[in-house]
Every structure is written in structure tokens, then in C-alpha cells.
Write an enzyme that holds these catalytic residues in place. Structure first.
Site, PDB file in Angstrom:
ATOM      1  CG  ASP A 103      -1.858  -1.122   1.295  1.00 53.80           C
ATOM      2  OD1 ASP A 103      -2.160  -1.697   0.224  1.00 53.80           O
ATOM      3  OD2 ASP A 103      -2.302  -1.462   2.416  1.00 53.80           O
TER       4      ASP A 103
HETATM    5  N1  URA Z   1      -1.307  -5.950   3.916  1.00 53.98           N
HETATM    6  C1  URA Z   1      -1.781  -4.695   3.928  1.00 53.98           C
HETATM    7  O1  URA Z   1      -2.781  -4.414   4.544  1.00 53.98           O
HETATM    8  N2  URA Z   1      -1.093  -3.745   3.247  1.00 53.98           N
HETATM    9  C2  URA Z   1       0.054  -4.006   2.575  1.00 53.98           C
HETATM   10  O2  URA Z   1       0.647  -3.085   1.991  1.00 53.98           O
HETATM   11  C3  URA Z   1       0.532  -5.315   2.580  1.00 53.98           C
HETATM   12  C4  URA Z   1      -0.170  -6.271   3.255  1.00 53.98           C
END
Ligand code: URA
Length: 240
Positions: A103
């Protein structure tokens, strides 16, 4: 192999572009100028130069990035800076892409490569590649959360997660944990904690398969994997 294939494998463009490059006089082989595209190259001993820079034969490139917040895990984005914008110039002639997504507000280990087979296998749900995250979580994370994650929790869309291992480093108003999952659903770690009524405040990936993040990399910095690290990532068996 032929000179044009050698240069194509090293990321110098399409066969057509490479023919043009050779014709322009920019390429030498063992100091001989104006070689032909079909000149045979032995990658173990011949010296190929493009505009006075030696071309070291390398078909695939594997970079470890310590991803900072604020950049997206994409090759191109109309709004945000991408992880490819952080790639040093020397690797830019390869067609690089990130292996999966973190993310925009997640930090840590992200592999950038041009090896499609390795990427596909690392992301394949059938391969169950473990990924470990460090997180700061609002609220007291406890053993019943660990038990729930081990059994599998149901996410907001009804999906039941595979068994995951939760290590509680510190349980308090803000808890610190490590969570290992073997799949990669959208926002999975955040949504797993939501399913037990808790909120992830900070998230960082620290391991993929047996490859750990090099903590000496500054945020936004990347470097090539060593042979051993590529092995830890699974490069030997997954890159075909
Ligand atoms: N899980 C999440 O919630 N975000 C990420 O970036 C990776 C795994």
C-alpha cells in the site's frame, strides 16, 4: 550468442533498436569497431562496449527496495510517484516492475525485477510464499488474536484467510507485532486486524520467503540482491 541478442538480453532495446545502435557505431566488441549484429559473443570472455561503457551480461535484475511511504507500487501512475521512479539510472534500460504491491502507506521490502517467471511464482496463491510484516496496532493484541489468525479470520468481503502466524512483540495501547501470511489479498494485514476489531497504524514488510529486508537500506534506497539473497527469495526454483 549473437551480439544483437546479447544486447537485447541486457535491456538495450528491441532487436530493431539494437540494429540501429550497432549501425550508429556506438558498439565495439573486443575493441573492434562496427561489428555486425550477428557477431558471435561469448559472454564469459568477450568485451562488449556501448558508448565506452562495458556491457556486463545480465538478463535479469533483482533489486531490493526499502519502500518509503508516499510512493505507489506501480510502473506508472498519473498522480503519485512510483517505486520505478526510485530506480537508479544504471538499471533503467531494463523493463522493471515491482513484484506485487505494498500500500502507499506501507514501508519495507519490495522486490523490483524484470523476471516475470519469478514474479508470477512469488505471487501465485498456489505457492504459499510466506511474507512477514511488522506492524504497530492500536489496542492490546493478545493470544486470542493469535489463535484467531491461526485458525483463519473472515474478512469484510466474507473471505476466510489461510492460517497465519502472529508473534506479539509488545502488547499495550499500541502493540507491536510480526505477522506472517502466505497469501496476498488486498490490504490483507489491515483487514485481518479489522476483523478482530483493531487498527493497523504502521505497516512494514520485513521478509519475503527466506529473504529479510536489509535494514541498512535507507527508506527509498535499493540495491541488487546478492546470489545468496536471490536463493533465499527462491530464485533458483521459482525463476523458470
Ligand atoms: N497488507 C496490507 O494491509 N497492506 C500491505 O501493503 C501489505 C499487506
Amino acid at each position: 550468442m549473437r551480439l544483437d541478442k546479447y544486447l537485447a538480453d541486457c535491456g538495450y532495446g528491441t532487436r530493431k533498436e539494437i540494429k540501429k545502435l550497432i549501425k550508429s557505431g556506438a558498439v565495439t566488441v573486443n575493441s573492434v569497431e562496427n561489428p555486425l549484429p550477428e557477431t558471435k559473443i561469448d559472454e564469459n570472455c568477450d568485451k562488449v562496449f556501448v558508448m565506452n561503457t562495458e556491457v556486463i551480461y545480465k538478463k535479469f535484475v533483482y533489486l531490493m527496495l526499502n519502500k518509503p511511504q508516499g510512493v505507489v507500487s506501480a510502473v506508472w501512475d498519473k498522480k503519485f510517484k512510483t517505486v520505478i521512479d526510485l530506480v537508479p539510472d544504471e538499471f533503467l534500460h531494463y523493463e522493471l516492475f515491482p513484484v506485487g504491491r505494498l500500500d502507499i502507506d506501507t514501508e519495507g521490502l519490495l522486490i523490483i525485477t524484470n523476471d516475470g517467471a519469478l514474479s508470477h511464482n512469488l505471487l501465485s496463491p498456489k505457492k504459499h510464499i510466506p511474507k512477514t510484516y511488522y506492524a504497530k496496532v492500536l489496542g492490546k493484541v493478545n493470544d486470542s488474536d493469535a489463535a484467531a489468525f491461526k485458525a483463519g479470520v473472515t474478512l469484510d468481503d466474507g473471505y476466510k484467510t489461510k492460517p497465519a502466524e502472529l508473534k506479539i512483540l509488545n502488547s499495550g495501547e499500541i502493540s507491536e507485532i510480526e505477522l506472517t501470511i502466505t497469501e496476498g489479498k488486498f490490504h490483507q494485514v489491515k483487514r485481518m486486524f479489522e476483523s478482530v476489531g483493531k487498527k493497523v497504524e504502521f505497516l512494514k514488510r520485513i521478509k519475503m520467503n527466506a529473504l529479510g529486508l536489509d535494514e541498512s537500506l535507507e527508506l527509498g534506497e535499493m540495491r541488487e540482491l546478492t546470489e545468496d539473497e536471490l536463493f533465499d527469495l527462491g530464485g533458483n526454483e521459482l525463476s523458470r
